[in-house]
Design an enzyme around this catalytic site. Structure first.
Site, PDB file in Angstrom:
ATOM      1  N   LYS A 127      31.406 -41.307 -47.524  1.00 22.98           N
ATOM      2  CA  LYS A 127      30.417 -41.715 -48.520  1.00 22.98           C
ATOM      3  C   LYS A 127      28.998 -41.667 -47.982  1.00 22.98           C
ATOM      4  CE  LYS A 127      33.203 -44.452 -51.694  1.00 22.98           C
ATOM      5  NZ  LYS A 127      33.383 -45.755 -52.321  1.00 22.98           N
ATOM      6  N   LYS A 273      42.451 -34.378 -53.989  1.00 22.97           N
ATOM      7  CA  LYS A 273      42.907 -35.538 -54.754  1.00 22.97           C
ATOM      8  C   LYS A 273      42.317 -35.512 -56.171  1.00 22.97           C
ATOM      9  CE  LYS A 273      41.974 -39.952 -54.024  1.00 22.97           C
ATOM     10  NZ  LYS A 273      41.719 -41.268 -53.434  1.00 22.97           N
ATOM     11  N   LYS A 276      37.674 -38.749 -60.460  1.00 24.80           N
ATOM     12  CA  LYS A 276      36.822 -38.640 -61.657  1.00 24.80           C
ATOM     13  C   LYS A 276      35.425 -38.135 -61.315  1.00 24.80           C
ATOM     14  CE  LYS A 276      36.780 -43.395 -61.116  1.00 24.80           C
ATOM     15  NZ  LYS A 276      37.766 -44.411 -61.249  1.00 24.80           N
TER      16      LYS A 276
HETATM   17  P1  AMP Z   1      38.913 -45.339 -57.073  1.00 20.52           P
HETATM   18  O1  AMP Z   1      38.439 -45.565 -58.448  1.00 20.52           O
HETATM   19  O2  AMP Z   1      38.796 -43.936 -56.589  1.00 20.52           O
HETATM   20  O3  AMP Z   1      38.365 -46.352 -56.107  1.00 20.52           O
HETATM   21  O4  AMP Z   1      40.477 -45.591 -57.068  1.00 20.52           O
HETATM   22  C1  AMP Z   1      41.083 -46.760 -57.563  1.00 20.52           C
HETATM   23  C2  AMP Z   1      42.496 -46.852 -57.064  1.00 20.52           C
HETATM   24  O5  AMP Z   1      43.239 -45.721 -57.481  1.00 20.52           O
HETATM   25  C3  AMP Z   1      42.612 -46.902 -55.557  1.00 20.52           C
HETATM   26  O6  AMP Z   1      43.642 -47.807 -55.216  1.00 20.52           O
HETATM   27  C4  AMP Z   1      42.986 -45.509 -55.156  1.00 20.52           C
HETATM   28  O7  AMP Z   1      43.790 -45.487 -54.002  1.00 20.52           O
HETATM   29  C5  AMP Z   1      43.772 -45.040 -56.358  1.00 20.52           C
HETATM   30  N1  AMP Z   1      43.564 -43.612 -56.565  1.00 20.52           N
HETATM   31  C6  AMP Z   1      42.417 -42.978 -56.897  1.00 20.52           C
HETATM   32  N2  AMP Z   1      42.605 -41.664 -57.030  1.00 20.52           N
HETATM   33  C7  AMP Z   1      43.915 -41.443 -56.785  1.00 20.52           C
HETATM   34  C8  AMP Z   1      44.743 -40.287 -56.758  1.00 20.52           C
HETATM   35  N3  AMP Z   1      44.271 -39.081 -57.050  1.00 20.52           N
HETATM   36  N4  AMP Z   1      46.045 -40.435 -56.465  1.00 20.52           N
HETATM   37  C9  AMP Z   1      46.541 -41.649 -56.193  1.00 20.52           C
HETATM   38  N5  AMP Z   1      45.837 -42.780 -56.211  1.00 20.52           N
HETATM   39  C10 AMP Z   1      44.532 -42.697 -56.474  1.00 20.52           C
END
Ligand code: AMP
Ligand code: TRP
Length: 408
Positions: A127, A273, A276
């Protein structure tokens, strides 16, 4: 089942449930990666555990936020969690900033955390931009310096014709010294300094705030996606260090990573991965996407060309991702799905994956529509949650403060 068991034994059995804490950032629209990688594990584990789930808005502000959007995202996430099946009767759901103990705990833990530990965190490096490939950067800087020196001082280039003069050999050696050692490292140190200079203390400190979240509630298990494992491990290290220095005051937590659901990949580039922040909208499926959009996105999903539906992450990342998605949606093992689709083509398989996702999202979307009409109900659930966790948060914090020697 408990008919012959006296009341206190039932009580003990119930209170013996493991304490589970997990947090999720209110960072905008949620996609099936968030749902299958994180939320679904929370929902499925509700009966077996004593759960606390937290919407971590203090974590969200470690990167710049539009204040109105942040508020809207917090509400949206609460709705999604409730619509996904987080049941306020079984689990406690609250917003992090509504419990001041989190920030206070983080400050104390800061004093038991080393800068060196935080600098190693992959998420911080990514980041803040510190994850630049230093090896590639080093080679680039070396080449540039060599080019400049050769050009400006008419020095012999390494590749060019070399007439073997002793004088030129010495120059060549000096050139190598300049290029390979001190100067390049100085330049790279400068680059790292600049990158660190523009990133915030909050971003750096993110894992300590997270450790505070976990330790405040005597958490035993922390269900998270693979990407957060390192942060749970540092929470363990901090807990162990605190216990060693001031006596046993906190519970040392365990990360729980669910394997299959752990990583949902992008539909347009299955080596990345699902995220969004991806520019390409077809790379992710949002929880609020309608059926037609979902069908289109899966129809366009990137696959290979050998038309065999087999799980092979290396050689067939696209198909493996789709198999994984179908498997976590339906709770059918991947090996069974491979058998089922042994003689199908990709078109049919992709269409079926889309239908599984549509079916999975149907009840969630129906409940979301209800909460959209009744946001006060959501606010009440969150306020009750913050109140419900207060005694434990206050108790742990005062225990820690006392152990550390704060106050009179
Ligand atoms: P974030 O909004 O990216 O912080 O993600 C929120 C939660 O979703 C966290 O626990 C991440 O580990 C999980 N997460 C986000 N993207 C993915 C993905 N592509 N596959 C699996 N888990 C995800
Ligand atoms: N950092 C986690 C994420 O981005 C969210 C989080 C904050 C969390 N505090 C937590 C997760 C405590 C588990 C436990 O996904």
């Amino acid at each position: 089942m408990f008919t012959n068991v006296p009341f206190p034994a039932i009580f003990i059995a119930m209170s013996n449930k493991k304490r589970v804490f997990s947090g999720i950032q209110p960072s905008g629209d949620l996609h099936i990666g968030n749902y299958l990688g994180a939320i679904v594990n929370w929902v499925r584990g509700q009966d077996a555990h004593d759960n606390i789930f937290c919407i971590v808005d203090l974590h969200a502000i470690t990167v710049p936020q539009d204040p109105n959007k942040l508020k809207a995202n917090t509400m949206e996430l609460a709705k999604v969690l409730l619509a996904s099946g987080i049941d306020p009767k079984k689990s406690t759901l609250f917003v992090q900033s509504e419990r001041p103990e989190h920030s206070e705990m983080a400050w104390i833990l800061n004093c038991f955390t080393r800068m060196g530990e935080l600098k190693k965190m992959i998420q911080y490096k990514q980041k803040s931009g510190l994850d630049v490939n230093l090896h590639v950067l080093r080679q680039f800087v070396q080449e540039k310096i060599r080019e400049e020196l050769v050009k400006n001082y008419k020095l012999p280039s390494q590749e060019g014709p070399f007439d073997g003069l002793k004088m030129e050999l010495t120059i060549q050696k000096q050139l190598d010294q300049i290029v390979n050692k001190g100067l390049v490292d100085d330049i790279l140190d400068g680059v790292i300094d600049k990158l660190e200079g523009v990133s915030t203390v909050g971003l750096f400190d993110y894992p300590v705030l997270m450790a505070g979240d976990i330790l405040l509630y005597d958490t035993e298990e922390v269900p998270v996606g693979e990407d957060q494992k390192q942060h749970v491990e540092i929470a363990r290290d901090i807990a162990q260090r605190l216990n060693k220095r001031v006596g046993k005051v906190v519970v040392v937590p365990q990360p729980v990573i669910k394997k299959e659901g752990a990583r949902i990949m992008s539909l347009t580039d299955p080596t990345k991965k699902m995220s969004k922040s991806d520019q390409n909208e077809n790379s992710y499926v949002l929880l609020r996407d309608d059926a037609e959009t979902i069908r289109k996105k899966f129809a366009r999903a990137v696959t290979d060309s050998d038309n065999k539906i087999k799980f092979d992450k290396e050689k067939k990342p696209g198909i493996s991702n789709l198999l994984n998605i179908m498997s976590v949606c339906t709770e059918i093992p991947i090996s069974d799905l491979e058998k089922k689709y042994a003689s199908s083509n990709y078109g049919q398989f992709k269409a079926d994956v889309a239908e599984c996702v549509i079916e999975m999202l149907k009840p969630i979307q129906a409940k979301l529509a209800e909460y959209d009409k009744n946001e006060d109900k959501v606010r009440k659930i969150l306020a009750d949650g913050a109140e419900a966790v207060a005694p434990r948060a206050k108790d742990t914090l005062s225990r820690v403060k006392k152990a550390v020697g704060l106050g009179l």
